[in-house]
Design a protein around this motif. Structure first.
Motif, short mmCIF file in Angstrom:
data_model
loop_
_atom_site.label_atom_id
_atom_site.label_comp_id
_atom_site.label_asym_id
_atom_site.label_seq_id
_atom_site.Cartn_x
_atom_site.Cartn_y
_atom_site.Cartn_z
N UNK A 260 22.67 -3.73 16.57
CA UNK A 260 23.36 -3.62 15.09
C UNK A 260 22.19 -3.10 14.04
N UNK A 261 22.64 -2.31 13.17
CA UNK A 261 21.60 -2.04 12.02
C UNK A 261 22.11 -1.76 11.07
N UNK A 262 21.47 -2.15 9.90
CA UNK A 262 21.84 -1.95 8.37
C UNK A 262 21.49 -0.44 8.21
N UNK A 263 21.73 -0.20 6.77
CA UNK A 263 21.93 1.52 6.32
C UNK A 263 20.70 1.67 5.82
N UNK A 264 19.67 0.65 5.46
CA UNK A 264 18.31 0.88 5.24
C UNK A 264 18.34 0.61 3.60
N UNK A 265 17.10 0.35 3.14
CA UNK A 265 16.77 0.34 1.68
C UNK A 265 15.43 0.82 1.52
N UNK A 266 15.12 1.84 0.43
CA UNK A 266 13.93 2.50 0.25
C UNK A 266 12.97 1.79 -0.35
N UNK A 267 11.76 1.70 0.01
CA UNK A 267 10.54 0.99 -0.36
C UNK A 267 9.52 2.30 -0.91
N UNK A 268 9.14 2.08 -2.03
CA UNK A 268 8.23 3.43 -2.48
C UNK A 268 7.05 2.70 -3.16
N UNK A 269 6.07 3.00 -2.76
CA UNK A 269 4.47 2.37 -3.23
C UNK A 269 3.87 3.50 -3.71
N UNK A 270 3.41 3.48 -5.32
CA UNK A 270 2.77 4.15 -5.99
C UNK A 270 1.23 3.68 -5.97
N UNK A 271 0.38 4.83 -5.93
CA UNK A 271 -1.06 4.54 -5.96
C UNK A 271 -1.58 4.39 -7.33
N UNK B 161 0.90 -1.14 -0.04
CA UNK B 161 0.07 -0.04 -0.14
C UNK B 161 0.91 1.31 0.21
N UNK B 162 0.37 2.36 -0.57
CA UNK B 162 1.27 3.50 -0.45
C UNK B 162 1.61 3.90 1.03
N UNK B 163 0.77 3.53 1.92
CA UNK B 163 1.52 3.81 3.39
C UNK B 163 2.54 3.21 3.83
N UNK B 164 2.69 1.86 2.79
CA UNK B 164 4.03 1.15 3.38
C UNK B 164 5.26 2.01 2.92
N UNK B 165 5.36 2.84 2.11
CA UNK B 165 6.50 3.91 1.60
C UNK B 165 7.40 4.28 2.83
N UNK B 166 8.59 3.87 2.65
CA UNK B 166 9.46 3.99 3.83
C UNK B 166 10.91 3.59 3.45
N UNK B 167 11.70 4.00 4.41
CA UNK B 167 13.17 3.43 4.29
C UNK B 167 13.00 2.43 5.22
N UNK B 168 13.41 0.96 4.77
CA UNK B 168 13.25 -0.20 5.62
C UNK B 168 14.70 -0.50 6.40
N UNK B 169 14.83 -0.82 7.38
CA UNK B 169 16.00 -1.11 8.07
C UNK B 169 15.86 -2.56 8.80
N UNK B 170 16.85 -3.40 8.44
CA UNK B 170 16.94 -4.45 9.74
C UNK B 170 17.77 -4.32 10.84
#
Length: 124
Positions: free
Chosen positions: A113-124, A88-97
């Motif tokens: 410990x954290x990763x650097x993140x990966x961007x998830x963008x959900x378009x409507x 969903x569009x509201x899932x758009x965020x940078x995701x970190x493990x």
């Protein structure tokens, strides 16, 4: 201490799917509980999901992703995954493990410990 590298983010249409991966360094990956968090612009970091050490028998999810996201791990590959369906569009965020010893947690401060993140963008 473990080094974490996320991958698999991208741009997807609403209703689509992505699988995030979190590759970990070190020989003791199986002893870590792994968590996924996300942060949208202007918002605080939010817990998404976590999985317990070893077999990953315990898995927890934030209510908003239950039934859509699945967390898993492959200890032979030192990798944790987050399968995201029905995005969903509201899932758009940078995701970190993130990693912490043994017990999964919803609290970001409990991960060491954290990763650097990966961007998830959900378009409507």
């Amino acid at each position: 201490q473990v080094e974490l590298v996320e991958s698999g983010g991208g741009l997807v249409q609403a209703g689509g799917s992505l699988r995030l991966s979190c590759a970990a360094s070190g020989r003791t990956f199986s002893s870590y509980a792994m968590g996924w968090f996300r942060q949208a612009p202007g918002k605080e970091r939010e817990f998404v999901s976590a999985i317990s050490e070893n077999s990953g028998a315990t898995r927890i999810y934030v209510e908003s992703v239950k039934g859509r996201f699945t967390i898993s791990r492959d200890n032979a590959k030192n990798t944790a995954y987050l399968q995201m369906n029905s995005l969903k569009p509201e899932d758009t965020a940078a995701y970190y493990c993130a990693a912490r010893h043994r017990i999964p947690s919803e609290v970001a401060a409990e991960y060491h410990d954290w990763g650097q993140g990966t961007q998830v963008t959900v378009s409507s």
